[in-house]
Enzyme design. Structure first.
Site, short mmCIF file in Angstrom:
data_model
loop_
_atom_site.label_atom_id
_atom_site.label_comp_id
_atom_site.label_asym_id
_atom_site.label_seq_id
_atom_site.Cartn_x
_atom_site.Cartn_y
_atom_site.Cartn_z
NE ARG A 38 -3.98 -2.03 2.26
CZ ARG A 38 -4.36 -2.51 3.43
NH1 ARG A 38 -4.03 -1.89 4.54
NH2 ARG A 38 -5.08 -3.60 3.49
NE ARG A 42 -7.27 4.52 2.21
CZ ARG A 42 -8.00 3.85 3.09
NH1 ARG A 42 -9.08 4.41 3.60
NH2 ARG A 42 -7.66 2.65 3.49
NE ARG A 51 -9.44 6.62 -6.35
CZ ARG A 51 -9.83 5.95 -5.28
NH1 ARG A 51 -8.93 5.31 -4.55
NH2 ARG A 51 -11.09 5.92 -4.92
CG ASP A 87 -9.45 -3.83 -4.52
OD1 ASP A 87 -9.20 -3.14 -3.51
OD2 ASP A 87 -10.19 -4.83 -4.50
CE1 TYR A 162 -13.56 -8.34 1.34
CE2 TYR A 162 -11.58 -9.30 0.39
CZ TYR A 162 -12.18 -8.38 1.22
OH TYR A 162 -11.41 -7.51 1.93
#
Length: 355
Positions: A38, A42, A51, A87, A162
């Site tokens: 990552r 962010r 973004r 992702d 998921y």
């Protein structure tokens, strides 16, 4: 054999002699290579800016945007490898699974996979389904030059979790209920996901990725016997499928201290270790013939620079006897992390390990 390996009769590519790929191959390095899970995300203000107003899945499908986001931490931190911005649910979306990534929640699947009839929705992934990946990696490899690009995919167990749960879970009761109660259906589900995952990694390698990492984010929820019986065959299938390309294969999961040996046996060249197990102990559990990646606790970066250096040195000391070591965090960069702390960390590791 991919051009990113060192196939006989061909000259190695610009990335082949990079510190990162040398460490993955357990060869002598000029310094311990560093990259962060990552690292493109962010924690960077430039990421938040590009973004702005763009949903996550859409941002993964815009080649120029993917290229820019992937390059940002390389420019800012001087890391030794880039990780392809994507992702884990991108290949599922590409084959038509109705899902979305909801802010503050994560991937949410409209119709969970619960029955054998549902397996028909998991069709083969073709390169045409993810043509934007090929385009983005073409842009990236031209920009990165000698800096390797790591391809990225979610592992079959985490994807299955998921799909069966319908979204993030803390207990995985539906996925485990299928695994325990209908092992035939579970095995077929993971086998289909292994094929889709391998196809997604093949696209990335053929486009120019120099290594690949399989993220099994949630597999730490399993006991070793369940992993060996119900998950390892699918992970092994992914690694075996991409083995002929000759690029290093990294395997990472969270809370996997009890699974480290098995994760290595699944076929990885490099085993990622979270912060819970010191690297010297992890090496003992994994056994010889594998490089290790890790493993500073991501929260250490919120402390003082002196504390960061002290804890980083502990990681480096524990890694001193390893056959190969890629420095990383024990999980992804947390969103509130100060980017300057990451830049200082890269410089510290490079300086302390210069040979």
């Amino acid at each position: 054999m991919s051009a990113n390996g060192s196939p006989s009769g061909k000259q190695p590519t610009a990335t082949y002699d990079s510190a990162f790929l040398k460490a993955c191959r357990r060869e002598p390095v000029p310094h311990t290579p560093v990259w962060f899970m990552r690292q493109a995300g962010r924690s960077l203000p430039e990421y938040r800016k590009v973004r702005e107003g763009i949903p996550m899945l859409e941002s993964c499908m815009r080649p120029e945007l993917v290229c820019e986001i992937t390059l940002q931490p390389v420019r800012r931190h001087g890391v030794d490898a880039a990780i392809y911005f994507s992702d884990i649910v991108v290949p599922l979306k590409a084959i038509g699974i109705d899902l979305d990534i909801k802010p503050g929640v994560g991937p949410v699947v409209e119709q969970p996979i619960r029955t054998r009839a549902d397996l028909a929705r998991l069709r083969d992934l073709t390169p045409e389904d993810v043509s934007y990946v090929t385009e983005a990696i073409g842009l990236l490899t031209r920009e990165l030059g000698p800096t390797p690009l790591i391809g990225f995919a979610g592992a079959p167990f985490t994807l299955a979790s998921y799909l069966v749960e319908g979204g993030p879970s803390r207990t995985y009761e539906n996925a485990k209920a299928m695994m325990y109660g209908d092992p035939g259906l579970w095995a077929d589900l993971l086998d289909r996901l292994a094929e889709i995952t391998a196809a997604f990694l093949r696209v990335q390698i053929e486009a120019g990725a120099s290594a690949v990492q399989l993220f099994d984010s949630w597999v730490g929820a399993l006991a070793p016997a369940d992993y060996r019986r119900s998950v390892m065959p699918a992970s092994r299938k992914v690694f075996e499928t991409v083995a002929p390309y000759g690029v290093p294969r990294i395997h990472f999961g969270v809370g996997t201290g009890e699974l480290l040996k098995l994760m290595g046996e699944a076929g990885a060249d490099v085993v990622g270790v979270d912060w819970r197990v010191p690297l010297d102990e992890a090496a003992r559990r994994v056994g010889p013939g594998k490089a290790l990646q890790g493993n500073l606790d991501p929260t250490v970066l919120f402390s003082t620079p002196e504390a960061v250096e002290a804890r980083t040195q502990e990681v480096l000391d524990a890694a001193a006897g390893l056959e190969g070591h890629v420095f990383n965090l024990g999980h992804g960069v947390l969103p509130a992390t100060d980017p300057d702390a990451l830049t200082r960390l890269v410089e510290y590791v490079h300086t302390r390990t210069a040979r």
